[in-house]
Design an enzyme around this catalytic site. Structure first.
Site, PDB file in Angstrom:
ATOM      1  N   ARG A 238       0.853  -1.187   0.000  1.00 43.16           N
ATOM      2  CA  ARG A 238       0.000   0.000   0.000  1.00 43.16           C
ATOM      3  C   ARG A 238       0.890   1.239   0.000  1.00 43.16           C
ATOM      4  O   ARG A 238       1.954   1.263   0.615  1.00 43.16           O
ATOM      5  CB  ARG A 238      -0.920   0.041   1.233  1.00 43.16           C
ATOM      6  CG  ARG A 238      -2.142  -0.861   1.154  1.00 43.16           C
ATOM      7  CD  ARG A 238      -3.137  -0.381   0.111  1.00 43.16           C
ATOM      8  NE  ARG A 238      -4.387  -1.112   0.116  1.00 43.16           N
ATOM      9  CZ  ARG A 238      -4.616  -2.236  -0.561  1.00 43.16           C
ATOM     10  NH1 ARG A 238      -3.644  -2.766  -1.286  1.00 43.16           N
ATOM     11  NH2 ARG A 238      -5.797  -2.810  -0.519  1.00 43.16           N
ATOM     12  N   GLU A 267      -3.622   7.944  -5.018  1.00 42.62           N
ATOM     13  CA  GLU A 267      -3.923   7.191  -6.231  1.00 42.62           C
ATOM     14  C   GLU A 267      -5.221   7.684  -6.858  1.00 42.62           C
ATOM     15  O   GLU A 267      -6.207   7.890  -6.148  1.00 42.62           O
ATOM     16  CB  GLU A 267      -4.021   5.688  -5.913  1.00 42.62           C
ATOM     17  CG  GLU A 267      -2.698   5.102  -5.461  1.00 42.62           C
ATOM     18  CD  GLU A 267      -2.739   3.602  -5.181  1.00 42.62           C
ATOM     19  OE1 GLU A 267      -3.846   3.018  -5.195  1.00 42.62           O
ATOM     20  OE2 GLU A 267      -1.673   3.016  -4.953  1.00 42.62           O
ATOM     21  N   HIS A 286      -1.150   0.217  -9.482  1.00 45.07           N
ATOM     22  CA  HIS A 286      -1.838  -0.621  -8.497  1.00 45.07           C
ATOM     23  C   HIS A 286      -2.523  -1.806  -9.188  1.00 45.07           C
ATOM     24  O   HIS A 286      -3.715  -2.067  -9.014  1.00 45.07           O
ATOM     25  CB  HIS A 286      -2.862   0.193  -7.705  1.00 45.07           C
ATOM     26  CG  HIS A 286      -3.160  -0.402  -6.352  1.00 45.07           C
ATOM     27  ND1 HIS A 286      -3.490   0.352  -5.258  1.00 45.07           N
ATOM     28  CD2 HIS A 286      -3.166  -1.682  -5.920  1.00 45.07           C
ATOM     29  CE1 HIS A 286      -3.712  -0.434  -4.207  1.00 45.07           C
ATOM     30  NE2 HIS A 286      -3.523  -1.685  -4.597  1.00 45.07           N
TER      31      HIS A 286
END
Length: 326
Positions: A238, A267, A286
Site C-alpha cells: 500500500r 492514487e 496498483h
C-alpha cells in the site's frame, strides 16, 4: 422486486465470474454500481442493502449508518484500509476479504519488479530504442543469485514472494513481528526480530505488510539511510508505508539504487509526481493483484464470501473481524 429478495450490490469492475455466481441465486436482487460512485449516490442505495462488494469504494461509519439491513461487507482483494472495521464490528457485520485469490499475482509482480530493477530493464530498453546500443556496457545489470532480500510481512503474499526469491538462490530474511520465528525458520528463511538491524543487510526490500497506523511511514528517511548504498525498494502493498519524499531524496542522491512501485500514497498518482521523474523508478498503476486469473478468482471468492454470510455459514477463514462471529 419480490419482498423476500435480499439486495446485494456489486461494482461494475468485479469479474463476471463472481457476478454470475450471485445472479444465479433467485433469492437475491443483484445491483451493479459504478466503482467510482460518489458517497452522495451510494448512501441512498444502502438503505435496503444486505450485502456489498467493494473495489476501491470506501466504507466507513457514514456508510454503515446508512445500511440498517447490511449483513456482510466484502472486499474484492485483501487490503481493507478504506474500510472502518470498528464501525462494522460494532454492528456485528463481518468484513470479508478474498483470501489467497490474488496472492500469487502480487508475489509475481513483486518478484518481476526485483528482476526488472536488477537487470536494468527500463534503461536497457531505452538504449535499444534510442539507438545507443554501444553504450550498453556503461551501466551493467546484476544477478539476483547470492543477493539478500528482506521480506517485510510474512502473510499470504510475503510467503509466496519468499519462495520465488529462494528459488533464484537469494538469501531470504523475513521481518514480521506477528509471525513466530520458528514458523519462518521452518519455512527455510532467516527470521529477523529487529528491522533496523536487518535493513543494512538487504540488497532488496520487498514490502508485504498491511497499511495501518503502525505501518504508515514505516520505511522513513532514517530507515532508508540504514540500507546499503545501491539497494532497491519494492512496494506492492500500500502507498504510504514508504515515506515518498524520503524515498525520492534517497533515490535522487543515489543512496537507494532504484524502486519498483505498484502503489502510491495518492492514487491515481498525480501526473508529474516527483518519483515518476526518476529513471531509477519503475511503476505500475496498483495492478499487482489484478491479472486475468486473479480477477476471476477474487470475484468468485468475494461472491462466495457474501453468500456464506447470507446463508448463515460464514467462511471464517476470510473474515477480518472474527469477533462478530461469536
Amino acid at each position: 422486486m419480490a419482498s423476500n429478495k435480499r439486495k446485494v450490490m456489486l461494482p461494475h469492475t468485479m469479474g463476471q465470474q463472481g457476478i454470475d455466481v450471485i445472479k444465479a441465486r433467485a433469492d437475491i436482487e443483484t445491483v451493479i454500481y459504478p466503482a467510482g460512485i460518489s458517497q452522495a449516490d451510494l448512501l441512498p442505495q444502502l438503505a435496503d442493502c444486505a450485502g456489498i462488494a467493494l473495489s476501491g469504494t470506501p466504507y466507513r461509519q457514514k456508510e454503515m449508518d446508512a445500511s440498517p439491513a447490511m449483513q456482510v461487507v466484502a472486499r474484492i482483494g485483501v487490503g481493507y484500509d478504506a474500510v472502518e472495521v470498528p464501525a462494522l464490528t460494532a454492528r456485528g457485520v463481518p468484513l470479508m476479504v478474498a483470501g489467497t485469490a490474488n496472492s500469487t499475482s502480487v508475489a509475481e509482480q513483486a518478484f518481476h519488479l526485483m528482476i526488472a530493477l536488477a537487470k536494468k530493464n527500463r534503461g536497457m530498453d531505452g538504449l535499444v530504442r534510442g539507438g545507443k546500443w554501444t553504450d550498453r556496457h556503461g551501466h551493467l545489470p546484476m544477478e539476483l543469485s547470492g543477493k539478500t532480500v528482506l521480506i517485510l510481512g510474512f502473510g499470504r503474499i510475503g510467503t509466496r514472494s519468499a519462495r520465488r526469491c529462494a528459488a533464484f538462490d537469494m538469501q531470504v530474511l523475513v521481518f514480521d513481528p506477528f509471525v513466530d520465528a520458528k514458523t519462518i525458520a521452518d519455512a527455510g528463511y532467516e527470521p529477523v526480530s529487529d528491522l533496523d538491524a536487518a535493513l543494512p543487510q538487504a540488497d532488496f526490500l520487498s514490502i508485504h505488510c498491511p497499511k495501518n497506523p503502525d505501518t504508515v511511514g514505516l520505511i522513513n528517511a532514517a530507515r532508508l539511510a540504514r540500507m546499503k548504498k545501491g539497494a532497491f525498494v519494492v512496494n506492492t502493498a500500500r502507498g504510504g508505508i514508504v515515506d515518498e519524499p524520503a524515498l525520492y531524496a534517497a533515490l535522487a542522491s543515489g543512496h537507494i539504487g532504484g524502486a519498483g512501485l505498484d502503489v502510491f500514497a495518492e492514487e491515481p498518482a498525480p501526473v508529474g509526481h516527483d518519483l515518476l521523474k526518476l529513471d531509477s523508478v519503475i511503476a505500475s498503476p496498483h495492478m499487482a493483484g489484478v491479472t486475468t486469473e486473479a480477477v476471476a478468482a477474487m470475484a468468485v471468492a468475494t461472491a462466495k464470501n457474501i453468500l456464506s454470510v447470507l446463508d448463515g455459514q460464514p467462511n471464517r477463514e476470510n473474515v477480518i473481524n472474527k469477533e462478530v462471529l461469536g
